[in-house]
Enzyme design. Sequence first.
Site, PDB file in Angstrom:
ATOM      1  N   GLY A  31       0.811  -1.222   0.000  1.00 45.83           N
ATOM      2  CA  GLY A  31       0.000   0.000   0.000  1.00 45.83           C
ATOM      3  C   GLY A  31       0.836   1.259   0.000  1.00 45.83           C
ATOM      4  N   GLU A  35       4.118   6.388  -7.716  1.00 41.31           N
ATOM      5  CA  GLU A  35       4.269   6.184  -9.175  1.00 41.31           C
ATOM      6  C   GLU A  35       4.986   4.867  -9.508  1.00 41.31           C
ATOM      7  OE1 GLU A  35       4.619   9.033  -7.626  1.00 41.31           O
ATOM      8  OE2 GLU A  35       4.108  10.740  -8.903  1.00 41.31           O
ATOM      9  N   HIS A  37       4.557   1.960  -7.907  1.00 41.13           N
ATOM     10  CA  HIS A  37       3.488   0.949  -7.936  1.00 41.13           C
ATOM     11  C   HIS A  37       2.587   1.169  -9.154  1.00 41.13           C
ATOM     12  CE1 HIS A  37       4.194   1.397  -3.454  1.00 41.13           C
ATOM     13  NE2 HIS A  37       4.408   0.111  -3.635  1.00 41.13           N
ATOM     14  N   GLY A 147       9.023  -4.709  -8.519  1.00 38.05           N
ATOM     15  CA  GLY A 147       9.916  -3.620  -8.898  1.00 38.05           C
ATOM     16  C   GLY A 147      11.374  -3.969  -8.660  1.00 38.05           C
ATOM     17  N   GLN A 153      14.837  -8.836  -3.381  1.00 41.19           N
ATOM     18  CA  GLN A 153      13.498  -9.452  -3.280  1.00 41.19           C
ATOM     19  C   GLN A 153      13.088 -10.054  -4.633  1.00 41.19           C
ATOM     20  OE1 GLN A 153       9.927  -7.798  -1.115  1.00 41.19           O
ATOM     21  NE2 GLN A 153       9.408  -7.070  -3.153  1.00 41.19           N
ATOM     22  N   ILE A 176      11.397   3.536 -10.549  1.00 38.20           N
ATOM     23  CA  ILE A 176      10.841   4.855 -10.895  1.00 38.20           C
ATOM     24  C   ILE A 176      11.418   5.864  -9.906  1.00 38.20           C
ATOM     25  CG2 ILE A 176       8.713   6.207 -11.202  1.00 38.20           C
ATOM     26  CD1 ILE A 176       8.937   3.912 -13.220  1.00 38.20           C
ATOM     27  N   LYS A 184      11.655   6.222  -5.906  1.00 40.81           N
ATOM     28  CA  LYS A 184      10.348   6.320  -5.243  1.00 40.81           C
ATOM     29  C   LYS A 184      10.238   5.215  -4.201  1.00 40.81           C
ATOM     30  CE  LYS A 184       8.055   9.177  -8.216  1.00 40.81           C
ATOM     31  NZ  LYS A 184       7.277  10.371  -7.863  1.00 40.81           N
ATOM     32  N   SER A 186       7.683   4.229  -0.476  1.00 43.07           N
ATOM     33  CA  SER A 186       6.672   4.662   0.500  1.00 43.07           C
ATOM     34  C   SER A 186       7.369   5.269   1.718  1.00 43.07           C
ATOM     35  CB  SER A 186       5.813   3.476   0.927  1.00 43.07           C
ATOM     36  OG  SER A 186       5.238   2.883  -0.216  1.00 43.07           O
TER      37      SER A 186
HETATM   38  O1  PAF Z   1       7.754  -5.175  -1.906  1.00 42.08           O
HETATM   39  C1  PAF Z   1       6.807  -5.148  -1.095  1.00 42.08           C
HETATM   40  O2  PAF Z   1       6.075  -4.162  -1.012  1.00 42.08           O
HETATM   41  C2  PAF Z   1       6.562  -6.334  -0.174  1.00 42.08           C
HETATM   42  O3  PAF Z   1       7.755  -6.894   0.256  1.00 42.08           O
HETATM   43  C3  PAF Z   1       5.642  -7.394  -0.790  1.00 42.08           C
HETATM   44  C4  PAF Z   1       6.272  -8.053  -2.011  1.00 42.08           C
HETATM   45  C5  PAF Z   1       4.320  -6.773  -1.184  1.00 42.08           C
HETATM   46  C6  PAF Z   1       5.358  -8.501   0.231  1.00 42.08           C
HETATM   47  O4  PAF Z   1       4.732  -8.000   1.365  1.00 42.08           O
END
Ligand code: PAF
Length: 285
Positions: A31, A35, A37, A147, A153, A176, A184, A186
């Site tokens: 959440g 930009e 996402h 991303g 990850q 981005i 960018k 959160s």
């Molecule tokens: O990259 C993220 O925002 C988180 O690690 C994910 C992949 C949504 C898992 O909670």
Amino acid sequence: MKIVNTIEEVRAIVKEWKDNGLSVGLVPTMGYLHEGHASLIKKASQENDRVVVSDFVNPTQFAPNEDFESYPRDIAHDCAIAEENGADIIFNPSAEEMYDSNATTFVNMTGITEELCGKTRPTHFKGVCTVVTKLFNIVTPDRAYFGQKDAQQLAIIMKMVKELNFGIEIVPCPIIREFDGLAKSSRNTYLSTEERKAALILNKSLNEVKKMIFDGEKDTSVLKAKLTQVIHTEPLAKIDYAEIVSFPDIVPLTYAKGDFLVAVAVYIGRTRLIDNFIIENGTEK
Ligand code: PAF
């Protein structure tokens, strides 16, 4: 666009789509969409008939001393961004909906999860792999979008999907950036005005090292020393790591050869930020 809070309802909707022969893209997020996402959601909607955006601040990927409680949340804003970019469902479950209170099953990968972010966040990727596996099982997408800003990850999810035989295509998406180069995130919202300026040091250090690489420097101790030296010019910055590893294997390199990732994690005040670039076949990915 529909907001869905239960696993049962997502499953029912996705089943109907699949019964009608429609393809499904999943964009997993925590959440507070920006930009970065938005670009993932847009790509997913271009490449699939239907798009699910998951919006879940996953408690199991935060250590007790981390920012789970203060992680920014704004579901109304997220719905607007998701809808604007072509999402059909925003899946926003509670922690109780996602996890049994006495759950004992987790997805734990060794090796690749122990480098870079895994050194200072040793339980982080177990939480990520577990929640992503659950989302894959709930949504059963054809494609899932991640991303490159979270490059480790991305590499971990690609490996997990291969090793656990998920029939899902993982689609990597570029970083981005803000107008001035800050990636960018959160977490940028935590930065004060002064810290926001200081945060530019991540991208600056990466750009200087990129130039050295394209000028022919391969010795990673020289390149890492440069990253460290540039980051240390910023008084508000404290390095977590500045590393060069193979990509997607995430193995530390002595020489920057083959496909590799140059990645930094830096505390700006109390906010930990990450940034990177990937060189593939001699050019930036
Ligand atoms: O990259 C993220 O925002 C988180 O690690 C994910 C992949 C949504 C898992 O909670």
